[in-house]
Write a protein that holds these residues in place. Structure first.
Motif, PDB file in Angstrom:
ATOM      1  N   THR A   1      41.152  36.296  41.594  1.00 50.07           N
ATOM      2  CA  THR A   1      40.605  35.937  40.284  1.00 50.07           C
ATOM      3  C   THR A   1      40.437  37.176  39.414  1.00 50.07           C
ATOM      4  N   GLY A   2      40.848  37.066  38.154  1.00 44.92           N
ATOM      5  CA  GLY A   2      40.611  38.132  37.183  1.00 44.92           C
ATOM      6  C   GLY A   2      41.567  39.302  37.258  1.00 44.92           C
ATOM      7  N   ILE A   3      42.573  39.230  38.115  1.00 44.07           N
ATOM      8  CA  ILE A   3      43.487  40.356  38.308  1.00 44.07           C
ATOM      9  C   ILE A   3      44.541  40.447  37.198  1.00 44.07           C
ATOM     10  N   GLY A   4      44.703  39.373  36.401  1.00 47.82           N
ATOM     11  CA  GLY A   4      45.619  39.417  35.257  1.00 47.82           C
ATOM     12  C   GLY A   4      46.854  38.547  35.369  1.00 47.82           C
ATOM     13  N   LYS A   5      46.846  37.590  36.304  1.00 43.52           N
ATOM     14  CA  LYS A   5      48.016  36.721  36.505  1.00 43.52           C
ATOM     15  C   LYS A   5      48.368  35.935  35.247  1.00 43.52           C
ATOM     16  N   SER A   6      47.392  35.264  34.674  1.00 40.42           N
ATOM     17  CA  SER A   6      47.615  34.427  33.490  1.00 40.42           C
ATOM     18  C   SER A   6      48.024  35.273  32.291  1.00 40.42           C
ATOM     19  N   PHE A   7      47.439  36.452  32.183  1.00 43.07           N
ATOM     20  CA  PHE A   7      47.745  37.350  31.075  1.00 43.07           C
ATOM     21  C   PHE A   7      49.202  37.803  31.159  1.00 43.07           C
ATOM     22  N   ILE A   8      49.630  38.182  32.358  1.00 42.30           N
ATOM     23  CA  ILE A   8      51.023  38.619  32.562  1.00 42.30           C
ATOM     24  C   ILE A   8      51.986  37.471  32.277  1.00 42.30           C
ATOM     25  N   ALA A   9      51.675  36.276  32.790  1.00 41.89           N
ATOM     26  CA  ALA A   9      52.517  35.106  32.546  1.00 41.89           C
ATOM     27  C   ALA A   9      52.599  34.796  31.047  1.00 41.89           C
ATOM     28  N   SER A  10      51.466  34.898  30.352  1.00 39.61           N
ATOM     29  CA  SER A  10      51.441  34.662  28.900  1.00 39.61           C
ATOM     30  C   SER A  10      52.278  35.700  28.161  1.00 39.61           C
ATOM     31  N   ALA A  11      52.206  36.966  28.599  1.00 44.53           N
ATOM     32  CA  ALA A  11      52.987  38.021  27.950  1.00 44.53           C
ATOM     33  C   ALA A  11      54.488  37.773  28.118  1.00 44.53           C
TER      34      ALA A  11
ATOM     35  N   ARG B   1      58.761  37.549  43.285  1.00 43.71           N
ATOM     36  CA  ARG B   1      57.332  37.519  43.579  1.00 43.71           C
ATOM     37  C   ARG B   1      56.618  38.754  43.043  1.00 43.71           C
ATOM     38  N   VAL B   2      55.452  38.502  42.463  1.00 45.65           N
ATOM     39  CA  VAL B   2      54.559  39.568  42.020  1.00 45.65           C
ATOM     40  C   VAL B   2      53.252  39.329  42.767  1.00 45.65           C
ATOM     41  N   GLU B   3      52.943  40.216  43.702  1.00 43.14           N
ATOM     42  CA  GLU B   3      51.725  40.086  44.513  1.00 43.14           C
ATOM     43  C   GLU B   3      50.728  41.126  44.018  1.00 43.14           C
ATOM     44  N   LEU B   4      49.769  40.692  43.204  1.00 41.97           N
ATOM     45  CA  LEU B   4      48.786  41.608  42.642  1.00 41.97           C
ATOM     46  C   LEU B   4      47.634  41.818  43.615  1.00 41.97           C
ATOM     47  N   SER B   5      47.053  43.001  43.570  1.00 39.25           N
ATOM     48  CA  SER B   5      45.901  43.289  44.411  1.00 39.25           C
ATOM     49  C   SER B   5      44.943  44.179  43.621  1.00 39.25           C
ATOM     50  N   GLY B   6      43.761  44.395  44.177  1.00 43.30           N
ATOM     51  CA  GLY B   6      42.789  45.257  43.505  1.00 43.30           C
ATOM     52  C   GLY B   6      41.636  44.474  42.935  1.00 43.30           C
ATOM     53  N   GLU B   7      40.835  45.191  42.146  1.00 39.71           N
ATOM     54  CA  GLU B   7      39.617  44.624  41.567  1.00 39.71           C
ATOM     55  C   GLU B   7      39.932  43.815  40.311  1.00 39.71           C
ATOM     56  N   SER B   8      39.088  42.859  40.022  1.00 37.35           N
ATOM     57  CA  SER B   8      39.220  42.029  38.829  1.00 37.35           C
ATOM     58  C   SER B   8      39.299  42.896  37.574  1.00 37.35           C
ATOM     59  N   MET B   9      40.265  42.616  36.720  1.00 44.59           N
ATOM     60  CA  MET B   9      40.403  43.324  35.440  1.00 44.59           C
ATOM     61  C   MET B   9      39.205  43.017  34.538  1.00 44.59           C
ATOM     62  N   ARG B  10      38.691  41.799  34.622  1.00 44.96           N
ATOM     63  CA  ARG B  10      37.519  41.434  33.812  1.00 44.96           C
ATOM     64  C   ARG B  10      36.336  42.311  34.191  1.00 44.96           C
ATOM     65  N   LYS B  11      36.156  42.490  35.503  1.00 48.99           N
ATOM     66  CA  LYS B  11      35.051  43.313  35.995  1.00 48.99           C
ATOM     67  C   LYS B  11      35.235  44.756  35.539  1.00 48.99           C
TER      68      LYS B  11
END
Length: 192
Positions: A52-62, A173-183
């Protein structure tokens, strides 16, 4: 502008807004290749997974926004809301029209795939959509769940196998990891 409005993107995102500096396993070269939209010409699938919050929707929207700029027809849909709408369209007789509208899109973005398990009507609609698009039109799917858990979320082994066979094996495939971008954004806002 019209194509972007018709796409109903969740975010007003474009390629210039993407953050490649944050450590989240985002390959700039891969994303820039997607921005060329060859995957749309080849009717390919992109799967973007991560927490959650890692930027999946943002990347897809871009990527979707870039596709609109290049003249492609794009539809962005929250998966849960889309299948609820399709269920209602069966009741009011507009289902065939809705499915035809989805099929006409050069790129379909299914956001938040697998938030809820699929029931029978949603599963059969998903199968119909994937079958209609397979080899003809491109799809981007974002999910918090790793792909290996999709079978259980779709349910009904035979249909799940058929759906996953069409979308997973050849997908980028794009496998994102790390801390939430929102956080992270909240932390940087608080420190400024």
């Amino acid at each position: 502008e019209r194509r972007m409005n018709q796409a109903h993107f969740r975010y007003k995102a474009n390629m210039e807004h993407l953050d490649f500096d944050t450590d989240r396993n985002l390959d700039k070269n891969q994303i820039m290749r997607f921005a060329e939209c060859q995957f749309i010409e080849k009717a390919e699938t992109i799967i973007i997974c991560g927490s959650t919050g890692i930027g999946k929707s943002f990347i897809a929207s871009a990527i979707g926004n870039q596709a609109c700029l290049m003249g492609y027809k794009v539809l962005y849909a929250n998966t849960t809301k889309l299948f609820a709408r399709l269920k209602m369209s069966k009741a009011d007789g507009s289902y065939v029209k809705e499915i035809a509208r989805i099929e006409k899109q050069d790129l379909l973005i299914l956001d938040d795939f697998g938030i809820q398990p699929f029931d029978n009507p949603s599963r059969s609609s998903l199968m119909e959509i994937i079958e209609d698009r397979h080899g003809k039109h491109a799809t981007i799917i974002t999910s918090q769940l790793p792909v290996m858990k999709w079978h259980d979320i779709i349910g009904e082994n035979t249909i799940a196998d058929a759906i996953l066979d069409r979308i997973v094996h050849q997908a980028h495939r794009v496998e994102l990891s790390g801390e939430s971008m929102r956080k992270q954004n909240l932390k940087s806002d608080a420190s400024n």
